[in-house]
Write a protein that holds these residues in place. Structure first.
Motif, PDB file in Angstrom:
ATOM      1  N   LYS A  40     -23.613  46.186  40.298  1.00  0.00           N
ATOM      2  CA  LYS A  40     -23.828  46.182  41.741  1.00  0.00           C
ATOM      3  C   LYS A  40     -24.415  44.861  42.239  1.00  0.00           C
ATOM      4  O   LYS A  40     -24.025  44.368  43.309  1.00  0.00           O
ATOM      5  CB  LYS A  40     -24.707  47.355  42.175  1.00  0.00           C
ATOM      6  N   ASP A  41     -25.320  44.273  41.495  1.00  0.00           N
ATOM      7  CA  ASP A  41     -25.922  43.010  41.932  1.00  0.00           C
ATOM      8  C   ASP A  41     -24.902  41.873  41.894  1.00  0.00           C
ATOM      9  O   ASP A  41     -24.896  41.007  42.783  1.00  0.00           O
ATOM     10  CB  ASP A  41     -27.134  42.665  41.065  1.00  0.00           C
ATOM     11  N   GLU A  42     -24.040  41.884  40.898  1.00  0.00           N
ATOM     12  CA  GLU A  42     -22.984  40.872  40.827  1.00  0.00           C
ATOM     13  C   GLU A  42     -22.046  40.991  42.018  1.00  0.00           C
ATOM     14  O   GLU A  42     -21.668  39.982  42.627  1.00  0.00           O
ATOM     15  CB  GLU A  42     -22.183  41.041  39.536  1.00  0.00           C
ATOM     16  N   ILE A  43     -21.691  42.224  42.380  1.00  0.00           N
ATOM     17  CA  ILE A  43     -20.789  42.433  43.523  1.00  0.00           C
ATOM     18  C   ILE A  43     -21.446  41.942  44.806  1.00  0.00           C
ATOM     19  O   ILE A  43     -20.814  41.259  45.619  1.00  0.00           O
ATOM     20  CB  ILE A  43     -20.390  43.910  43.630  1.00  0.00           C
ATOM     21  N   ARG A  44     -22.695  42.282  45.013  1.00  0.00           N
ATOM     22  CA  ARG A  44     -23.391  41.840  46.224  1.00  0.00           C
ATOM     23  C   ARG A  44     -23.434  40.315  46.294  1.00  0.00           C
ATOM     24  O   ARG A  44     -23.241  39.731  47.368  1.00  0.00           O
ATOM     25  CB  ARG A  44     -24.808  42.413  46.263  1.00  0.00           C
ATOM     26  N   LYS A  45     -23.688  39.671  45.167  1.00  0.00           N
ATOM     27  CA  LYS A  45     -23.751  38.210  45.131  1.00  0.00           C
ATOM     28  C   LYS A  45     -22.387  37.594  45.448  1.00  0.00           C
ATOM     29  O   LYS A  45     -22.290  36.681  46.286  1.00  0.00           O
ATOM     30  CB  LYS A  45     -24.239  37.753  43.759  1.00  0.00           C
ATOM     31  N   ARG A  46     -21.341  38.083  44.812  1.00  0.00           N
ATOM     32  CA  ARG A  46     -20.008  37.541  45.039  1.00  0.00           C
ATOM     33  C   ARG A  46     -19.548  37.810  46.467  1.00  0.00           C
ATOM     34  O   ARG A  46     -18.886  36.974  47.082  1.00  0.00           O
ATOM     35  CB  ARG A  46     -19.024  38.135  44.029  1.00  0.00           C
ATOM     36  N   LEU A  70     -21.887  57.065  53.481  1.00  0.00           N
ATOM     37  CA  LEU A  70     -22.436  56.989  52.133  1.00  0.00           C
ATOM     38  C   LEU A  70     -23.924  56.666  52.172  1.00  0.00           C
ATOM     39  O   LEU A  70     -24.723  57.240  51.425  1.00  0.00           O
ATOM     40  CB  LEU A  70     -21.686  55.934  51.328  1.00  0.00           C
ATOM     41  N   ALA A  71     -24.315  55.752  53.062  1.00  0.00           N
ATOM     42  CA  ALA A  71     -25.729  55.388  53.185  1.00  0.00           C
ATOM     43  C   ALA A  71     -26.562  56.563  53.679  1.00  0.00           C
ATOM     44  O   ALA A  71     -27.699  56.770  53.224  1.00  0.00           O
ATOM     45  CB  ALA A  71     -25.878  54.202  54.125  1.00  0.00           C
ATOM     46  N   ASP A  72     -26.008  57.346  54.596  1.00  0.00           N
ATOM     47  CA  ASP A  72     -26.757  58.461  55.186  1.00  0.00           C
ATOM     48  C   ASP A  72     -26.820  59.679  54.278  1.00  0.00           C
ATOM     49  O   ASP A  72     -27.825  60.409  54.267  1.00  0.00           O
ATOM     50  CB  ASP A  72     -26.127  58.869  56.530  1.00  0.00           C
ATOM     51  N   GLU A  73     -25.751  59.925  53.523  1.00  0.00           N
ATOM     52  CA  GLU A  73     -25.616  61.190  52.823  1.00  0.00           C
ATOM     53  C   GLU A  73     -25.567  61.063  51.303  1.00  0.00           C
ATOM     54  O   GLU A  73     -25.641  62.062  50.591  1.00  0.00           O
ATOM     55  CB  GLU A  73     -24.352  61.908  53.299  1.00  0.00           C
ATOM     56  N   GLY A  74     -25.395  59.843  50.774  1.00  0.00           N
ATOM     57  CA  GLY A  74     -25.249  59.671  49.347  1.00  0.00           C
ATOM     58  C   GLY A  74     -23.860  60.079  48.878  1.00  0.00           C
ATOM     59  O   GLY A  74     -22.965  60.363  49.680  1.00  0.00           O
ATOM     60  N   MET A  75     -23.684  60.117  47.581  1.00  0.00           N
ATOM     61  CA  MET A  75     -22.406  60.511  47.003  1.00  0.00           C
ATOM     62  C   MET A  75     -22.097  61.947  47.417  1.00  0.00           C
ATOM     63  O   MET A  75     -22.915  62.847  47.202  1.00  0.00           O
ATOM     64  CB  MET A  75     -22.477  60.387  45.485  1.00  0.00           C
ATOM     65  N   PRO A  76     -20.926  62.189  48.028  1.00  0.00           N
ATOM     66  CA  PRO A  76     -20.614  63.538  48.511  1.00  0.00           C
ATOM     67  C   PRO A  76     -20.627  64.571  47.385  1.00  0.00           C
ATOM     68  O   PRO A  76     -20.146  64.311  46.276  1.00  0.00           O
ATOM     69  CB  PRO A  76     -19.204  63.387  49.097  1.00  0.00           C
ATOM     70  N   ALA A  77     -21.174  65.734  47.686  1.00  0.00           N
ATOM     71  CA  ALA A  77     -21.252  66.807  46.696  1.00  0.00           C
ATOM     72  C   ALA A  77     -19.856  67.362  46.419  1.00  0.00           C
ATOM     73  O   ALA A  77     -19.043  67.523  47.319  1.00  0.00           O
ATOM     74  CB  ALA A  77     -22.170  67.911  47.203  1.00  0.00           C
ATOM     75  N   ALA A  86     -25.084  49.851  46.627  1.00  0.00           N
ATOM     76  CA  ALA A  86     -26.192  49.258  45.871  1.00  0.00           C
ATOM     77  C   ALA A  86     -27.455  50.097  45.932  1.00  0.00           C
ATOM     78  O   ALA A  86     -28.351  49.929  45.094  1.00  0.00           O
ATOM     79  CB  ALA A  86     -26.478  47.848  46.392  1.00  0.00           C
ATOM     80  N   ASP A  87     -27.551  51.005  46.893  1.00  0.00           N
ATOM     81  CA  ASP A  87     -28.747  51.826  47.035  1.00  0.00           C
ATOM     82  C   ASP A  87     -28.594  53.216  46.434  1.00  0.00           C
ATOM     83  O   ASP A  87     -29.530  54.018  46.490  1.00  0.00           O
ATOM     84  CB  ASP A  87     -29.116  51.956  48.518  1.00  0.00           C
TER      85      ASP A  87
END
Length: 252
Positions: free
Chosen positions: A226-232, A172-179, A195-196
């Motif tokens: 997304k920020d809430e998830i990263r924090k938790r 996911l980080a390398d390719e993004g959301m799959p087409a 988050a990115d």
């Protein structure tokens, strides 16, 4: 005489995830093999011990070995993962050779389902090929974290006539959301690649420690939560010393 090795899925963390098939298989086992991952993951070992105490009525042995160190260099992921798998395979080979007698049955208890992002089955098949040993390898399915995630959020993973894709955080980080796919389950995302993502039309359904008393769930529009998830997630990892989580990304 043939030796048998079961690879038994024990679910995502709830004691009742263990299937009747798994319980029956566990009660045919003479030796349970396990990897000691240290104090930080002691509660994972305790959970396995609880399952044995609760469900196995016959005499058995438990053989533990320390975890094989792993290089986490992200720039050489394939090479480091391959090297680690080779070393883990040699460890399994030694454990089986030393502890599993002819005619006996051994078992590895694995999280979730043996067929989904778990390397135990391929390692055992390679051992049998490499040693020309008469190993009968049997896979017992379990409730995966993917199934547990869907149940926790009350979801059906696919929508009418559409596919669902299971991938990793690294992809996911390398390719993004799959087409061409609107429903993507992401596993093994230690760096929170969600988050990115720039997409503004995605919802996320996230869960950690699924099925356990520590279960954490969050959902909503990705850019809003997304920020809430990263924090938790960070707080939970700091508290427990480890975390297992997964999530579904769904395009609206």
């Amino acid at each position: 005489m043939t030796r048998t090795v079961y690879v038994i899925g024990i679910g995502a963390g709830h004691p009742e995830h263990l299937t009747l098939q798994a319980v029956a298989a566990m009660n045919r086992v003479d030796v349970f093999f396990t990897i000691d991952k240290g104090e930080a993951a002691a509660d994972l070992g305790a959970f396995r011990a609880e399952l044995l105490a609760r469900h196995v009525a016959r005499p058995h042995r438990v053989v533990a070995a320390p975890e094989v160190p792993r290089d986490r260099d992200p720039s050489a992921y394939v090479d480091t993962a391959t090297t680690w798998q080779l070393r883990r395979g040699l460890l399994y080979q030694a454990m089986i050779a030393e502890e599993l007698r002819q005619g006996e049955t051994g078992a590895f208890l694995v999280w979730g389902a043996p067929a989904l992002y778990d390397g135990t089955l391929p390692l055992l098949h390679r051992i049998a090929e490499r040693t020309h040993d008469e190993l009968r390898i049997v896979s017992i399915p379990g409730i995966s974290s993917v199934a547990a995630l869907a149940a926790a959020h009350g979801l059906v993973l696919n929508r009418l006539g559409t596919p669902v894709l299971i991938t990793t955080g690294r992809r996911l980080a390398d390719e993004g959301m799959p087409a061409g796919v609107d429903d993507v389950v992401v596993m093994l995302d230690g760096h929170q690649a969600f988050a990115d993502l720039p997409d503004t039309d995605l919802d996320i359904f996230w869960g950690a420690y699924l099925g356990t008393t520590d279960e954490i769930l969050a959902s909503g529009a990705l850019q809003e939560v997304k920020d809430e998830i990263r924090k938790r997630r960070a707080e939970a990892r700091e508290r427990k010393g480890w975390i297992m989580d997964t999530y579904l990304l769904r395009r609206r």
